[in-house]
Design a protein around this motif. Structure first.
Motif, PDB file in Angstrom:
ATOM      1  N   VAL A 146       0.867  -1.436  -0.025  1.00 30.65           N
ATOM      2  CA  VAL A 146       0.209   0.114   0.014  1.00 30.65           C
ATOM      3  C   VAL A 146       0.832   1.199  -0.030  1.00 30.65           C
ATOM      4  N   MET A 147       0.517   2.081  -0.870  1.00 26.95           N
ATOM      5  CA  MET A 147       1.617   3.269  -1.176  1.00 26.95           C
ATOM      6  C   MET A 147       0.723   4.542  -0.273  1.00 26.95           C
ATOM      7  N   ALA A 148       1.101   4.995   0.472  1.00 26.66           N
ATOM      8  CA  ALA A 148       0.548   6.349   0.990  1.00 26.66           C
ATOM      9  C   ALA A 148       1.060   7.850   0.357  1.00 26.66           C
ATOM     10  N   PHE A 149       0.153   8.639   0.700  1.00 27.74           N
ATOM     11  CA  PHE A 149       0.574   9.693   0.075  1.00 27.74           C
ATOM     12  C   PHE A 149       1.835  10.462   0.744  1.00 27.74           C
ATOM     13  N   THR A 150       2.364  11.198   0.138  1.00 30.89           N
ATOM     14  CA  THR A 150       3.433  12.113   0.492  1.00 30.89           C
ATOM     15  C   THR A 150       2.431  13.079   1.287  1.00 30.89           C
ATOM     16  N   VAL A 151       2.983  14.200   2.382  1.00 27.38           N
ATOM     17  CA  VAL A 151       2.628  15.296   2.889  1.00 27.38           C
ATOM     18  C   VAL A 151       1.837  16.193   2.033  1.00 27.38           C
ATOM     19  N   GLU A 152       2.806  16.567   0.794  1.00 26.68           N
ATOM     20  CA  GLU A 152       2.187  17.396  -0.251  1.00 26.68           C
ATOM     21  C   GLU A 152       1.200  16.814  -0.903  1.00 26.68           C
ATOM     22  N   GLN A 153       1.317  15.462  -1.178  1.00 27.42           N
ATOM     23  CA  GLN A 153       0.014  14.935  -2.105  1.00 27.42           C
ATOM     24  C   GLN A 153      -1.213  14.961  -0.978  1.00 27.42           C
ATOM     25  N   GLU A 154      -1.177  14.574   0.265  1.00 27.81           N
ATOM     26  CA  GLU A 154      -2.311  14.663   1.030  1.00 27.81           C
ATOM     27  C   GLU A 154      -2.639  15.909   1.076  1.00 27.81           C
ATOM     28  N   ARG A 155      -1.960  17.181   1.066  1.00 27.26           N
ATOM     29  CA  ARG A 155      -2.434  18.295   1.195  1.00 27.26           C
ATOM     30  C   ARG A 155      -3.206  18.693  -0.139  1.00 27.26           C
ATOM     31  N   LEU A 156      -2.502  18.405  -1.353  1.00 30.49           N
ATOM     32  CA  LEU A 156      -3.400  18.885  -2.465  1.00 30.49           C
ATOM     33  C   LEU A 156      -4.711  17.930  -2.662  1.00 30.49           C
ATOM     34  N   PHE A 157      -4.678  16.624  -2.171  1.00 32.12           N
ATOM     35  CA  PHE A 157      -5.864  15.964  -2.336  1.00 32.12           C
ATOM     36  C   PHE A 157      -7.133  16.417  -1.298  1.00 32.12           C
ATOM     37  N   ILE A 158      -6.786  16.784  -0.041  1.00 33.50           N
ATOM     38  CA  ILE A 158      -7.725  17.408   0.753  1.00 33.50           C
ATOM     39  C   ILE A 158      -8.148  18.815   0.167  1.00 33.50           C
ATOM     40  N   LYS A 159      -7.240  19.675  -0.262  1.00 33.79           N
ATOM     41  CA  LYS A 159      -7.798  20.806  -0.783  1.00 33.79           C
ATOM     42  C   LYS A 159      -8.600  20.601  -2.231  1.00 33.79           C
ATOM     43  N   GLY A 160      -8.406  19.450  -2.775  1.00 31.25           N
ATOM     44  CA  GLY A 160      -9.147  19.386  -4.011  1.00 31.25           C
ATOM     45  C   GLY A 160     -10.733  18.801  -3.675  1.00 31.25           C
ATOM     46  N   VAL A 161     -10.822  17.851  -2.402  1.00 28.30           N
ATOM     47  CA  VAL A 161     -11.837  17.462  -1.947  1.00 28.30           C
ATOM     48  C   VAL A 161     -12.555  18.595  -1.684  1.00 28.30           C
ATOM     49  N   LYS A 162     -12.151  19.383  -0.786  1.00 28.20           N
ATOM     50  CA  LYS A 162     -12.809  20.500  -0.412  1.00 28.20           C
ATOM     51  C   LYS A 162     -13.340  21.519  -1.427  1.00 28.20           C
ATOM     52  N   GLU A 163     -12.763  21.680  -2.399  1.00 27.66           N
ATOM     53  CA  GLU A 163     -13.226  22.817  -3.440  1.00 27.66           C
ATOM     54  C   GLU A 163     -14.165  22.209  -4.577  1.00 27.66           C
ATOM     55  N   TYR A 164     -13.998  20.758  -4.582  1.00 25.68           N
ATOM     56  CA  TYR A 164     -15.003  20.310  -5.626  1.00 25.68           C
ATOM     57  C   TYR A 164     -16.411  20.442  -5.350  1.00 25.68           C
ATOM     58  N   LYS A 165     -17.107  20.712  -6.254  1.00 22.48           N
ATOM     59  CA  LYS A 165     -18.497  21.078  -6.124  1.00 22.48           C
ATOM     60  C   LYS A 165     -19.179  20.013  -7.314  1.00 22.48           C
ATOM     61  N   LEU A 166     -20.337  19.493  -6.798  1.00 18.54           N
ATOM     62  CA  LEU A 166     -21.302  18.713  -7.786  1.00 18.54           C
ATOM     63  C   LEU A 166     -21.855  19.605  -8.705  1.00 18.54           C
ATOM     64  N   GLN A 167     -22.107  19.255  -9.778  1.00 20.63           N
ATOM     65  CA  GLN A 167     -23.074  20.043 -10.806  1.00 20.63           C
ATOM     66  C   GLN A 167     -24.415  20.106 -10.174  1.00 20.63           C
ATOM     67  N   LYS A 168     -25.347  21.047 -10.571  1.00 25.00           N
ATOM     68  CA  LYS A 168     -26.697  21.274 -10.147  1.00 25.00           C
ATOM     69  C   LYS A 168     -27.377  19.783 -10.737  1.00 25.00           C
ATOM     70  N   GLY A 169     -28.160  19.258  -9.756  1.00 28.22           N
ATOM     71  CA  GLY A 169     -28.894  18.000 -10.132  1.00 28.22           C
ATOM     72  C   GLY A 169     -28.264  16.703 -10.341  1.00 28.22           C
ATOM     73  N   ASN A 170     -26.736  16.706  -9.968  1.00 30.17           N
ATOM     74  CA  ASN A 170     -25.910  15.590  -9.912  1.00 30.17           C
ATOM     75  C   ASN A 170     -26.222  15.083  -8.522  1.00 30.17           C
ATOM     76  N   THR A 171     -26.733  13.618  -8.531  1.00 33.06           N
ATOM     77  CA  THR A 171     -26.815  12.937  -7.292  1.00 33.06           C
ATOM     78  C   THR A 171     -25.897  11.827  -6.937  1.00 33.06           C
ATOM     79  N   CYS A 172     -24.761  11.668  -8.065  1.00 29.45           N
ATOM     80  CA  CYS A 172     -23.863  10.904  -7.716  1.00 29.45           C
ATOM     81  C   CYS A 172     -22.635  11.376  -7.016  1.00 29.45           C
ATOM     82  N   TYR A 173     -22.498  10.565  -5.890  1.00 30.16           N
ATOM     83  CA  TYR A 173     -21.419  10.958  -5.160  1.00 30.16           C
ATOM     84  C   TYR A 173     -19.957  10.166  -5.347  1.00 30.16           C
TER      85      TYR A 173
END
Length: 167
Positions: free
Chosen positions: A140-167
């Protein structure tokens, strides 16, 4: 006692003596490996020596033992062949789970010795080796600290399109 050689007969007599069956109270003559482990882990949990997650994981390990025939037999009646058969039956688990189960079984024997069920542990880890899993180990490969930071930032900034119910 019977055996092919005098040495074998003496070994069986010593094993019988070491089990101490006749001087044990009734409840200790029927105690099983899972019962010893559950009581020990519950005590550790009650004393705050282990946390909830550890307690739950240890109970999962005990459930693997409990589901097999060896978990229903009193610890003083478990034979070397029964123990070897049990260990062969858990080879389908990962090496991590096998290691935990193997350690738990021998921990139960140490607890039995502490409770004077045995004067000495009848099996050694050297004579009954830990099996190796049929499954290959996963890397199992773990994220580096920088990769983890980018991933969390991307998850927080991601917005679903209106009407999209897929998560």
């Amino acid at each position: 006692f019977y055996g092919a050689t005098e040495e074998e007969c003496r070994a069986k007599a010593q094993d019988f003596k070491d089990t101490n069956v006749f001087s044990l109270p009734e409840e200790l003559q029927t105690v099983t490996i899972p019962q010893l482990l559950k009581n020990h882990y519950a005590y550790q949990h009650d004393m705050n020596l282990i946390q909830d997650a550890t307690f739950t994981r240890k109970l999962f390990t005990v459930s693997i033992i409990e589901d097999r025939p060896i978990g229903k037999v009193p610890i003083i009646k478990v034979t070397k062949d029964m123990l070897k058969g049990f260990l062969l039956s858990i080879k389908s688990y990962s090496n991590s789970v096998i290691r935990k189960v193997y350690s738990a079984v021998f921990e139960a024997y140490e607890l039995a010795q502490d409770n004077y069920i045995f004067t000495k542990i009848p099996f050694s880890k050297r004579k009954i080796p830990k099996p190796i899993s049929d499954k290959p180990d996963k890397k199992v490969m773990a994220f580096t600290v920088e990769q983890e930071r980018l991933f969390i930032k991307g998850v927080k900034e991601y917005k679903l399109q209106k009407g999209n119910t897929c998560y």
